[in-house]
Write a protein that holds these residues in place. Structure first.
Motif, PDB file in Angstrom:
ATOM      1  N   LEU A 160       8.104 136.638-104.929  1.00 38.21           N
ATOM      2  CA  LEU A 160       8.137 135.697-103.691  1.00 38.21           C
ATOM      3  C   LEU A 160       9.278 134.127-104.024  1.00 38.21           C
ATOM      4  N   ILE A 161       9.929 133.694-103.016  1.00 37.36           N
ATOM      5  CA  ILE A 161      10.796 132.707-103.249  1.00 37.36           C
ATOM      6  C   ILE A 161      10.955 132.113-101.610  1.00 37.36           C
ATOM      7  N   CYS A 162      10.511 130.755-102.009  1.00 36.36           N
ATOM      8  CA  CYS A 162      10.154 129.602-100.444  1.00 36.36           C
ATOM      9  C   CYS A 162      10.928 128.886-100.497  1.00 36.36           C
ATOM     10  N   ASP A 163      11.685 128.524 -99.481  1.00 34.69           N
ATOM     11  CA  ASP A 163      12.794 127.098 -99.335  1.00 34.69           C
ATOM     12  C   ASP A 163      12.157 126.402 -97.625  1.00 34.69           C
ATOM     13  N   PRO A 164      11.172 125.557 -98.404  1.00 29.06           N
ATOM     14  CA  PRO A 164      10.380 125.290 -96.747  1.00 29.06           C
ATOM     15  C   PRO A 164      12.150 124.340 -95.840  1.00 29.06           C
ATOM     16  N   PHE A 165      13.074 124.563 -96.134  1.00 31.55           N
ATOM     17  CA  PHE A 165      13.911 123.424 -95.735  1.00 31.55           C
ATOM     18  C   PHE A 165      15.211 124.712 -95.260  1.00 31.55           C
ATOM     19  N   MET A 166      15.109 125.232 -95.052  1.00 27.36           N
ATOM     20  CA  MET A 166      15.661 126.720 -95.311  1.00 27.36           C
ATOM     21  C   MET A 166      17.612 126.610 -94.718  1.00 27.36           C
ATOM     22  N   GLY A 167      17.718 125.714 -93.544  1.00 27.25           N
ATOM     23  CA  GLY A 167      19.008 125.518 -92.888  1.00 27.25           C
ATOM     24  C   GLY A 167      19.825 126.605 -92.828  1.00 27.25           C
ATOM     25  N   SER A 168      20.611 126.953 -93.332  1.00 27.51           N
ATOM     26  CA  SER A 168      21.945 127.910 -92.896  1.00 27.51           C
ATOM     27  C   SER A 168      21.060 128.985 -93.985  1.00 27.51           C
ATOM     28  N   VAL A 169      20.476 129.481 -94.320  1.00 24.41           N
ATOM     29  CA  VAL A 169      19.514 130.363 -95.252  1.00 24.41           C
ATOM     30  C   VAL A 169      20.428 130.630 -96.185  1.00 24.41           C
ATOM     31  N   THR A 170      20.630 130.011 -97.294  1.00 31.63           N
ATOM     32  CA  THR A 170      21.472 130.311 -98.628  1.00 31.63           C
ATOM     33  C   THR A 170      20.307 130.798 -99.546  1.00 31.63           C
ATOM     34  N   THR A 171      19.021 130.129 -99.811  1.00 32.04           N
ATOM     35  CA  THR A 171      17.953 130.836-101.055  1.00 32.04           C
ATOM     36  C   THR A 171      18.676 132.501-100.219  1.00 32.04           C
ATOM     37  N   GLY A 172      17.613 132.097 -99.270  1.00 33.52           N
ATOM     38  CA  GLY A 172      17.019 133.883 -98.360  1.00 33.52           C
ATOM     39  C   GLY A 172      18.513 134.871 -98.696  1.00 33.52           C
ATOM     40  N   VAL A 173      19.829 134.487 -99.099  1.00 33.75           N
ATOM     41  CA  VAL A 173      21.109 135.066 -98.956  1.00 33.75           C
ATOM     42  C   VAL A 173      20.476 135.091-100.860  1.00 33.75           C
ATOM     43  N   ALA A 174      21.018 134.299-100.849  1.00 28.94           N
ATOM     44  CA  ALA A 174      20.501 134.720-102.518  1.00 28.94           C
ATOM     45  C   ALA A 174      19.421 136.141-103.325  1.00 28.94           C
ATOM     46  N   CYS A 175      18.362 135.570-102.243  1.00 27.79           N
ATOM     47  CA  CYS A 175      17.838 136.045-102.251  1.00 27.79           C
ATOM     48  C   CYS A 175      17.555 137.751-102.457  1.00 27.79           C
ATOM     49  N   MET A 176      18.545 137.927-101.431  1.00 26.41           N
ATOM     50  CA  MET A 176      18.898 139.578-100.847  1.00 26.41           C
ATOM     51  C   MET A 176      19.853 139.853-102.624  1.00 26.41           C
ATOM     52  N   ASN A 177      20.932 139.028-102.897  1.00 24.79           N
ATOM     53  CA  ASN A 177      21.347 139.480-103.693  1.00 24.79           C
ATOM     54  C   ASN A 177      20.532 139.690-104.993  1.00 24.79           C
ATOM     55  N   THR A 178      19.533 139.180-105.341  1.00 28.94           N
ATOM     56  CA  THR A 178      19.245 139.415-106.688  1.00 28.94           C
ATOM     57  C   THR A 178      17.495 140.115-106.687  1.00 28.94           C
ATOM     58  N   ASN A 179      17.347 140.966-105.251  1.00 32.53           N
ATOM     59  CA  ASN A 179      16.343 141.749-105.035  1.00 32.53           C
ATOM     60  C   ASN A 179      14.892 140.925-105.274  1.00 32.53           C
ATOM     61  N   ARG A 180      14.673 139.815-104.794  1.00 32.17           N
ATOM     62  CA  ARG A 180      14.138 139.171-104.155  1.00 32.17           C
ATOM     63  C   ARG A 180      12.799 138.602-103.141  1.00 32.17           C
ATOM     64  N   ARG A 181      11.666 138.950-103.313  1.00 34.08           N
ATOM     65  CA  ARG A 181      11.491 138.937-101.801  1.00 34.08           C
ATOM     66  C   ARG A 181      11.501 137.072-101.263  1.00 34.08           C
ATOM     67  N   PHE A 182      11.329 136.996 -99.647  1.00 33.61           N
ATOM     68  CA  PHE A 182      11.962 135.655 -99.380  1.00 33.61           C
ATOM     69  C   PHE A 182      10.899 134.877 -98.366  1.00 33.61           C
ATOM     70  N   ILE A 183      10.515 133.400 -98.359  1.00 33.34           N
ATOM     71  CA  ILE A 183      10.368 132.909 -96.987  1.00 33.34           C
ATOM     72  C   ILE A 183      10.681 131.877 -96.961  1.00 33.34           C
ATOM     73  N   GLY A 184      11.676 131.124 -95.578  1.00 29.13           N
ATOM     74  CA  GLY A 184      11.515 130.225 -95.366  1.00 29.13           C
ATOM     75  C   GLY A 184      11.944 129.763 -94.017  1.00 29.13           C
ATOM     76  N   ILE A 185      11.707 128.612 -93.738  1.00 33.50           N
ATOM     77  CA  ILE A 185      10.964 127.741 -92.970  1.00 33.50           C
ATOM     78  C   ILE A 185      12.332 126.215 -92.601  1.00 33.50           C
ATOM     79  N   GLU A 186      12.332 126.494 -91.182  1.00 31.20           N
ATOM     80  CA  GLU A 186      13.461 125.812 -90.382  1.00 31.20           C
ATOM     81  C   GLU A 186      12.840 124.701 -89.344  1.00 31.20           C
ATOM     82  N   LYS A 187      12.677 123.355 -89.157  1.00 24.81           N
ATOM     83  CA  LYS A 187      12.620 123.015 -88.167  1.00 24.81           C
ATOM     84  C   LYS A 187      14.299 122.666 -87.020  1.00 24.81           C
ATOM     85  N   GLU A 188      15.222 122.875 -87.382  1.00 30.47           N
ATOM     86  CA  GLU A 188      16.040 122.373 -86.130  1.00 30.47           C
ATOM     87  C   GLU A 188      16.482 124.098 -85.899  1.00 30.47           C
ATOM     88  N   LYS A 189      16.657 123.930 -84.295  1.00 31.49           N
ATOM     89  CA  LYS A 189      17.147 125.485 -84.216  1.00 31.49           C
ATOM     90  C   LYS A 189      18.006 126.097 -83.933  1.00 31.49           C
TER      91      LYS A 189
END
Length: 273
Positions: free
Chosen positions: A223-252
């Protein structure tokens, strides 16, 4: 929003991280909005009042053996670099993290050249661990110039306790040792930023950088987390490497972009580049 193994939270990370305290995070990979180098729609005032409690909360949510990769740099204000990155690194240590590695992300260009100092083209990639890292999968893609047999290497040897030199071309039993074609890479990474996420957010890091860190410090299914997710680059990398992901972003605005990217990639079964 939750889709399969990907959870996206719209809100302040200082609030949302309290909601995921029971998730047992294996790894955090993030680049905080350091030194107000970007305005982010003028809604974010970055400072110690944010990054100090954020670091404290990271220590609580990361499991024992987990790793935090903190990609950060410093602004130059009134002719002096702020040094905020060093303050943050020391605070990570103060709350209990080990500073496992100080790495450099070398960029391929210089967006802000200066007339009275050498062009700045890097950011720090601090790797913190909660005790010893539980996962280390070192990437070996550095070409060895002496690949083949070590006997051909000039001035190759180790000084022994009696002052003699044992040639590196042989192991302790005198058996000739072959040098591998590729060795573990150094901790300065030069990675071009060529993926399309650059157009989605004013301050992104390359997808390859995210993927290589995730491969290095976690395992499939983690399980990987990015508390400043932005445009979800970390989440995309998790999809590409078979990891789970939690992302948090303040800006709508950026949360909506992240949600769309994850939804489309999951629906189409595609890998984002």
């Amino acid at each position: 929003m939750e889709i399969n193994n990907y959870e996206l939270y719209h809100g302040d990370c200082l609030v949302e991280m309290d909601k995921i305290a029971d998730k047992s995070i294996d790894m955090v990979l993030t680049s905080p909005p350091y030194d107000n180098l970007r305005t982010y729609n003028n809604s974010l005032e970055w400072g110690e009042h944010i990054w100090k409690p954020c670091i404290e909360k990271l220590y609580r949510v990361v499991k024992d053996g987990g790793v935090v990769v903190w990609v950060v740099g410093d602004a130059t204000i009134n002719g002096s670099e702020t040094g905020t990155s060093f303050k943050q690194a020391l605070y990570f240590k103060e709350v209990g993290f080990n500073l496992h590695d100080t790495m450099i992300y070398e960029k391929t260009g210089c967006p802000y050249p200066d007339k009275n100092r050498y062009y700045q083209n890097f950011e720090f990639m601090f790797v913190f661990s909660k005790n010893a890292p539980k996962s280390t999968n070192m990437i070996s893609d550095r070409e060895n110039i002496y690949s083949g047999y070590a006997v051909n290497r000039p001035q190759s040897g180790n000084r022994q306790i009696d002052g003699s030199i044992r040639q590196k071309s042989c192991d302790k039993k005198g058996v000739e040792r072959k040098v591998k074609d590729f060795g573990v890479r150094y901790n300065i990474w030069r990675i071009p930023h060529v993926d399309k996420s650059r157009s989605l957010h004013p301050a992104t890091f390359p997808l390859k950088l995210a993927q290589d860190h995730i491969i290095s410090w976690s395992n499939e299914g983690d399980l990987i987390c990015d508390p400043f997710m932005g445009s979800v680059t970390t989440g995309v990398a998790c999809m590409n490497t078979n990891r789970r992901f939690i992302g948090i972003e303040k800006e709508k605005q950026y949360f909506d972009i992240a949600q769309k990217r994850i939804e489309e990639a999951t629906k189409q079964g595609t890998i984002w580049k």
